[in-house]
Design an enzyme around this catalytic site. Structure first.
Site, PDB file in Angstrom:
ATOM      1  N   SER A 119       0.820  -1.206   0.000  1.00 17.33           N
ATOM      2  CA  SER A 119       0.000   0.000   0.000  1.00 17.33           C
ATOM      3  C   SER A 119       0.850   1.251   0.000  1.00 17.33           C
ATOM      4  CB  SER A 119      -0.852   0.057   1.270  1.00 17.33           C
ATOM      5  OG  SER A 119      -1.437  -1.166   1.537  1.00 17.33           O
ATOM      6  N   HIS A 140      -1.151  -2.578  -6.883  1.00 22.79           N
ATOM      7  CA  HIS A 140      -1.863  -2.357  -5.624  1.00 22.79           C
ATOM      8  C   HIS A 140      -3.369  -2.496  -5.841  1.00 22.79           C
ATOM      9  CE1 HIS A 140      -3.105   0.568  -2.226  1.00 22.79           C
ATOM     10  NE2 HIS A 140      -3.092  -0.677  -1.786  1.00 22.79           N
ATOM     11  N   GLU A 152      -3.745   0.235  -8.696  1.00 22.70           N
ATOM     12  CA  GLU A 152      -2.656   1.201  -8.891  1.00 22.70           C
ATOM     13  C   GLU A 152      -1.434   0.442  -9.404  1.00 22.70           C
ATOM     14  OE1 GLU A 152      -2.245   4.820  -5.922  1.00 22.70           O
ATOM     15  OE2 GLU A 152      -2.563   2.978  -4.805  1.00 22.70           O
ATOM     16  N   ASN A 190      -3.446   5.924  -0.983  1.00 17.52           N
ATOM     17  CA  ASN A 190      -3.250   6.160   0.451  1.00 17.52           C
ATOM     18  C   ASN A 190      -2.741   7.561   0.762  1.00 17.52           C
ATOM     19  OD1 ASN A 190      -4.180   3.797   1.859  1.00 17.52           O
ATOM     20  ND2 ASN A 190      -2.674   2.728   0.600  1.00 17.52           N
TER      21      ASN A 190
HETATM   22  N1  CAA Z   1     -16.236 -10.418  -2.191  1.00 14.76           N
HETATM   23  C1  CAA Z   1     -17.077 -10.433  -3.230  1.00 14.76           C
HETATM   24  N2  CAA Z   1     -18.121  -9.582  -3.362  1.00 14.76           N
HETATM   25  C2  CAA Z   1     -18.332  -8.718  -2.367  1.00 14.76           C
HETATM   26  C3  CAA Z   1     -17.500  -8.662  -1.220  1.00 14.76           C
HETATM   27  C4  CAA Z   1     -16.419  -9.556  -1.157  1.00 14.76           C
HETATM   28  N3  CAA Z   1     -15.561  -9.550  -0.135  1.00 14.76           N
HETATM   29  N4  CAA Z   1     -17.964  -7.663  -0.405  1.00 14.76           N
HETATM   30  C5  CAA Z   1     -19.035  -7.144  -1.009  1.00 14.76           C
HETATM   31  N5  CAA Z   1     -19.263  -7.775  -2.188  1.00 14.76           N
HETATM   32  C6  CAA Z   1     -20.307  -7.461  -3.172  1.00 14.76           C
HETATM   33  C7  CAA Z   1     -21.674  -7.838  -2.651  1.00 14.76           C
HETATM   34  O1  CAA Z   1     -21.955  -9.189  -2.963  1.00 14.76           O
HETATM   35  C8  CAA Z   1     -22.571  -6.877  -3.401  1.00 14.76           C
HETATM   36  O2  CAA Z   1     -22.781  -7.324  -4.720  1.00 14.76           O
HETATM   37  P1  CAA Z   1     -24.152  -6.960  -5.518  1.00 14.76           P
HETATM   38  O3  CAA Z   1     -24.197  -5.452  -5.584  1.00 14.76           O
HETATM   39  O4  CAA Z   1     -23.934  -7.608  -6.799  1.00 14.76           O
HETATM   40  O5  CAA Z   1     -25.241  -7.549  -4.694  1.00 14.76           O
HETATM   41  C9  CAA Z   1     -21.727  -5.626  -3.522  1.00 14.76           C
HETATM   42  O6  CAA Z   1     -20.359  -6.046  -3.363  1.00 14.76           O
HETATM   43  C10 CAA Z   1     -22.105  -4.639  -2.466  1.00 14.76           C
HETATM   44  O7  CAA Z   1     -21.998  -5.285  -1.200  1.00 14.76           O
HETATM   45  P2  CAA Z   1     -23.080  -5.192  -0.029  1.00 14.76           P
HETATM   46  O8  CAA Z   1     -24.445  -4.979  -0.614  1.00 14.76           O
HETATM   47  O9  CAA Z   1     -22.863  -6.346   0.895  1.00 14.76           O
HETATM   48  O10 CAA Z   1     -22.660  -3.970   0.837  1.00 14.76           O
HETATM   49  P3  CAA Z   1     -22.331  -2.497   0.416  1.00 14.76           P
HETATM   50  O11 CAA Z   1     -23.244  -1.993  -0.648  1.00 14.76           O
HETATM   51  O12 CAA Z   1     -22.195  -1.795   1.708  1.00 14.76           O
HETATM   52  O13 CAA Z   1     -20.890  -2.608  -0.258  1.00 14.76           O
HETATM   53  C11 CAA Z   1     -18.566  -2.446  -0.109  1.00 14.76           C
HETATM   54  C12 CAA Z   1     -19.791  -3.130   0.421  1.00 14.76           C
HETATM   55  C13 CAA Z   1     -18.360  -2.806  -1.594  1.00 14.76           C
HETATM   56  C14 CAA Z   1     -17.369  -2.952   0.691  1.00 14.76           C
HETATM   57  C15 CAA Z   1     -18.771  -0.886   0.016  1.00 14.76           C
HETATM   58  O14 CAA Z   1     -19.132  -0.568   1.342  1.00 14.76           O
HETATM   59  C16 CAA Z   1     -17.563  -0.081  -0.354  1.00 14.76           C
HETATM   60  O15 CAA Z   1     -17.291   0.164  -1.519  1.00 14.76           O
HETATM   61  N6  CAA Z   1     -16.794   0.377   0.675  1.00 14.76           N
HETATM   62  C17 CAA Z   1     -15.579   1.124   0.483  1.00 14.76           C
HETATM   63  C18 CAA Z   1     -14.458   0.174   0.232  1.00 14.76           C
HETATM   64  C19 CAA Z   1     -13.158   0.872  -0.028  1.00 14.76           C
HETATM   65  O16 CAA Z   1     -13.018   2.076   0.067  1.00 14.76           O
HETATM   66  N7  CAA Z   1     -12.142   0.062  -0.358  1.00 14.76           N
HETATM   67  C20 CAA Z   1     -10.805   0.557  -0.562  1.00 14.76           C
HETATM   68  C21 CAA Z   1     -10.082   0.443   0.756  1.00 14.76           C
HETATM   69  S1  CAA Z   1      -8.470   1.056   0.624  1.00 14.76           S
HETATM   70  C22 CAA Z   1      -7.586  -0.214   0.069  1.00 14.76           C
HETATM   71  O17 CAA Z   1      -8.022  -1.324  -0.120  1.00 14.76           O
HETATM   72  C23 CAA Z   1      -6.188   0.045  -0.232  1.00 14.76           C
HETATM   73  C24 CAA Z   1      -5.253   0.252   0.904  1.00 14.76           C
HETATM   74  O18 CAA Z   1      -4.051   0.242   0.608  1.00 14.76           O
HETATM   75  C25 CAA Z   1      -5.624   0.460   2.281  1.00 14.76           C
END
Ligand code: CAA
Length: 284
Positions: A119, A140, A152, A190
Site C-alpha cells: 500500500s 496495488h 494502482e 493512500n
Molecule cells: N467479495 C465479493 N463480493 C463482495 C465482497 C467480497 N468480499 N464484499 C461485497 N461484495 C459485493 C456484494 O456481494 C454486493 O454485490 P451486488 O451489488 O452484486 O449484490 C456488492 O459487493 C455490495 O456489497 P453489499 O451490498 O454487501 O454492501 P455495500 O453496498 O455496503 O458494499 C462495499 C460493500 C463494496 C465494501 C462498500 O461498502 C464499499 O465500496 N466500501 C468502500 C471500500 C473501499 O473504500 N475500499 C478501498 C479500501 S483502501 C484499500 O483497499 C487500499 C489500501 O491500501 C488500504
C-alpha cells in the site's frame, strides 16, 4: 509475454482476493502462505465469494468449480518455481518484503515479473533487493478485490516499460483498470485516503464525535459508501498505522503522524474486523 501461471504470496485479506480474481480469469494460481490455517481460511473465503456469485446467477456452477480447480494452496515457496508472474501480499514491513523478493529472485526464471501489492512501501527498495529491478513493480489492489475495479500500478526507479505493459495487460484480463502512480510513499490511493482516516481518528480522540456520528456525517453528507472509521476497521488498524508510519518517515512531514489513539488501539490488539474489534465490534 504470455502469462499462464500466477503466484500469490500471502493469503490474508488481500492475497485471497487477488488469488480469486486471477483464478476466475483463467490463470493457474499458486497461493503460498507460511501458515496452513491462513490458507484454509483463504480457500473458505474464496469458496464463499464464488458461491455468492453463483447464487446471484453471475457465475455458472461449472465455472466456479473450474476456478477452484485452478487454485492450488501451499506452504512451500519453492512451489512457485516456474510461474511467470508473482504478486506479493505479505505483511506491510519493508524487511520482510525485501527478504521475500530476494528469495523469489533466486527461485524464479529470469523472465518472471515480481509485483508487490504494498500500500505504501517503496517499489524501488524492493527492486533493489533483486537482480531484476526492471521486472519489479507495484500492483496495488483495493479491498474487496473482487468488487473494486481499480489497480494502482507503480513504477520503481528501474521498472521497465515492458513490465508495466504486462501488468496493464493482466489488469485488462481481470476486467480491472490500471492507473499509474509514481513511487512515493502511499502512491495515490493512500496519499489521499490516510490523512482523512487519521483526521477521523483524531476527531474520535478529541471527542468531536462518536465513531457512529463521524461515519454518519461522511456517509450521509458526502456520499462515501463507508464512513472513515468503518473503512479503517475494514482495512485493518495495524495496516493503517503501518501506512501512516511509512508516509511520516518517507516525507519527514509531521502532518502524517499517526494519531495516538490509533497507536493505542493497535497496541491493544484492536485491529478492526479481522480481530473482531476496532472502532466497532464484529461477530467472529
Ligand atoms: N467479495 C465479493 N463480493 C463482495 C465482497 C467480497 N468480499 N464484499 C461485497 N461484495 C459485493 C456484494 O456481494 C454486493 O454485490 P451486488 O451489488 O452484486 O449484490 C456488492 O459487493 C455490495 O456489497 P453489499 O451490498 O454487501 O454492501 P455495500 O453496498 O455496503 O458494499 C462495499 C460493500 C463494496 C465494501 C462498500 O461498502 C464499499 O465500496 N466500501 C468502500 C471500500 C473501499 O473504500 N475500499 C478501498 C479500501 S483502501 C484499500 O483497499 C487500499 C489500501 O491500501 C488500504
Amino acid at each position: 509475454m504470455e502469462i499462464e501461471a500466477i503466484g500469490v504470496v500471502g493469503a490474508g485479506t488481500m492475497g485471497n482476493g487477488i488469488a480469486q480474481v486471477f483464478a476466475q480469469a483463467g490463470f493457474a494460481v499458486r497461493l503460498v502462505d507460511v501458515a496452513t490455517p491462513t490458507l484454509d481460511r483463504a480457500r473458505r473465503t474464496i469458496e464463499r465469494s464464488l458461491a455468492r456469485l453463483v447464487e446471484k446467477g453471475r457465475l455458472a456452477a461449472a465455472d466456479r468449480d473450474a476456478t477452484l480447480g485452478r487454485l492450488r494452496t501451499t506452504t512451500e515457496l519453492d512451489d512457485l518455481s516456474g510461474v511467470d508472474y508473482v504478486v506479493e501480499a505479505i505483511v506491510e514491513e519493508l524487511a520482510a518484503k525485501r527478504a521475500l523478493f530476494t528469495s523469489l529472485d533466486a527461485l524464479l526464471g529470469s523472465e518472471a515479473i515480481l509485483a508487490s501489492n504494498t500500500s505504501s512501501i517503496s517499489i524501488t527498495a524492493l527492486g533493489a533487493a533483486t537482480r531484476r529491478p526492471d521486472r519489479v513493480l507495484g500492483m496495488h489492489f483495493m479491498n474487496p478485490v473482487p468488487v473494486m475495479m481499480l489497480v494502482e500500478l507503480i513504477r520503481g526507479q528501474a521498472t521497465s516499460d515492458a513490465s508495466v505493459g504486462v501488468a496493464r495487460g493482466l489488469c485488462a484480463a481481470l476486467g480491472k483498470t490500471g492507473v499509474e502512480a509514481a513511487d512515493y510513499p502511499g502512491f495515490i490511493a493512500n496519499r489521499v485516503l490516510m490523512p482523512m482516516l487519521n483526521e477521523a481518528f483524531y476527531a474520535v480522540m478529541e471527542g468531536v464525535g462518536t465513531p457512529e456520528a463521524i461515519d454518519a456525517v461522511m456517509k450521509g453528507g458526502l456520499h462515501h459508501p463507508m464512513g472513515p472509521l468503518a473503512l479503517a476497521d475494514f482495512i485493518g488498524l495495524d495496516v493503517c498505522l503501518a501506512i501512516l508510519t511509512v508516509m511520516q518517515e518517507g516525507f519527514g512531514d509531521p502532518k502524517y503522524r499517526p494519531c495516538p489513539l490509533l497507536r493505542r488501539m493497535v497496541a491493544a490488539g484492536h485491529l478492526g474486523r479481522k480481530s473482531g474489534r476496532g472502532f466497532y465490534t464484529y461477530e467472529p
